[in-house]
Design a protein around this motif. Structure first.
Motif, short mmCIF file in Angstrom:
data_model
loop_
_atom_site.label_atom_id
_atom_site.label_comp_id
_atom_site.label_asym_id
_atom_site.label_seq_id
_atom_site.Cartn_x
_atom_site.Cartn_y
_atom_site.Cartn_z
N ARG A 1 -32.52 51.83 -15.54
CA ARG A 1 -32.39 53.24 -15.18
C ARG A 1 -30.93 53.69 -15.13
N ASP A 2 -30.01 52.76 -15.21
CA ASP A 2 -28.57 53.08 -15.15
C ASP A 2 -27.82 52.38 -16.28
N TYR A 3 -28.30 52.54 -17.49
CA TYR A 3 -27.74 51.85 -18.65
C TYR A 3 -26.28 52.23 -18.88
N HIS A 4 -25.91 53.42 -18.50
CA HIS A 4 -24.53 53.89 -18.67
C HIS A 4 -23.54 53.02 -17.91
N GLU A 5 -23.99 52.36 -16.84
CA GLU A 5 -23.09 51.50 -16.09
C GLU A 5 -22.66 50.28 -16.91
N LEU A 6 -23.44 49.93 -17.91
CA LEU A 6 -23.09 48.82 -18.79
C LEU A 6 -22.27 49.28 -19.99
N ILE A 7 -22.66 50.41 -20.58
CA ILE A 7 -22.03 50.80 -21.84
C ILE A 7 -21.07 51.97 -21.70
N GLY A 8 -21.00 52.55 -20.51
CA GLY A 8 -20.06 53.65 -20.27
C GLY A 8 -20.59 54.99 -20.74
N GLY A 9 -19.78 55.98 -20.53
CA GLY A 9 -20.13 57.33 -20.94
C GLY A 9 -20.99 58.05 -19.93
N LYS A 10 -21.61 59.12 -20.40
CA LYS A 10 -22.49 59.93 -19.55
C LYS A 10 -23.74 59.14 -19.19
N TYR A 11 -24.47 59.70 -18.24
CA TYR A 11 -25.69 59.05 -17.74
C TYR A 11 -26.64 58.71 -18.88
N LYS A 12 -27.10 57.45 -18.91
CA LYS A 12 -28.05 56.99 -19.92
C LYS A 12 -29.13 56.20 -19.20
N ASP A 13 -30.37 56.55 -19.45
CA ASP A 13 -31.51 56.00 -18.73
C ASP A 13 -32.56 55.56 -19.73
N LEU A 14 -32.88 54.27 -19.77
CA LEU A 14 -33.84 53.76 -20.75
C LEU A 14 -35.27 54.19 -20.44
N TRP A 15 -35.58 54.48 -19.18
CA TRP A 15 -36.91 54.98 -18.84
C TRP A 15 -37.16 56.32 -19.53
N HIS A 16 -36.19 57.21 -19.46
CA HIS A 16 -36.37 58.50 -20.12
C HIS A 16 -36.35 58.38 -21.64
N ALA A 17 -35.63 57.40 -22.15
CA ALA A 17 -35.68 57.12 -23.59
C ALA A 17 -37.08 56.65 -23.97
#
Length: 107
Positions: free
Chosen positions: A30-46
């Motif tokens: 749910r917080d993929y951006h913490e690994l790859i940086g940038g704006k908020y990225k969430d695999l659940w919503h993907a």
């Protein structure tokens, strides 16, 4: 009438398997951006956007992923989301390795 049996997989187990395949800890799903940086990225919503938008709590749904992996990868790249490629590849690998057809969502 006779009873029928449906074999299904729990979403939580699928999510963990996707994380293992991607080489990430489940907390980053749910917080993929913490690994790859940038704006908020969430695999659940993907997941909801690219794989199954009809998710309801406590339901079992059929999900055959809808199309071949190349089409899905093309779609995420057209949407300018190349960061989703590892996720898409992991989803297809988990589906193929486990012959997933039905998913039970429960939270």
């Amino acid at each position: 009438m006779e009873t029928k049996t449906i074999t299904y997989f729990e979403w939580s187990d699928i999510q963990k398997a996707i994380c293992v395949e991607m080489g990430i800890e489940p907390k980053y799903f749910r917080d993929y951006h913490e690994l790859i940086g940038g704006k908020y990225k969430d695999l659940w919503h993907a997941w909801l956007e690219y794989f199954d938008s009809e998710v309801k709590n406590g339901t079992i749904t059929k999900n055959d992923l809808g199309e071949i992996i190349e089409s899905k990868l093309e779609w995420v790249n057209e949407d300018d989301k190349p960061w989703l490629e590892p996720f898409v590849k992991a989803v297809y690998k988990v589906w193929d390795d486990n012959n997933i057809e039905y998913v039970r969502y429960f939270w």
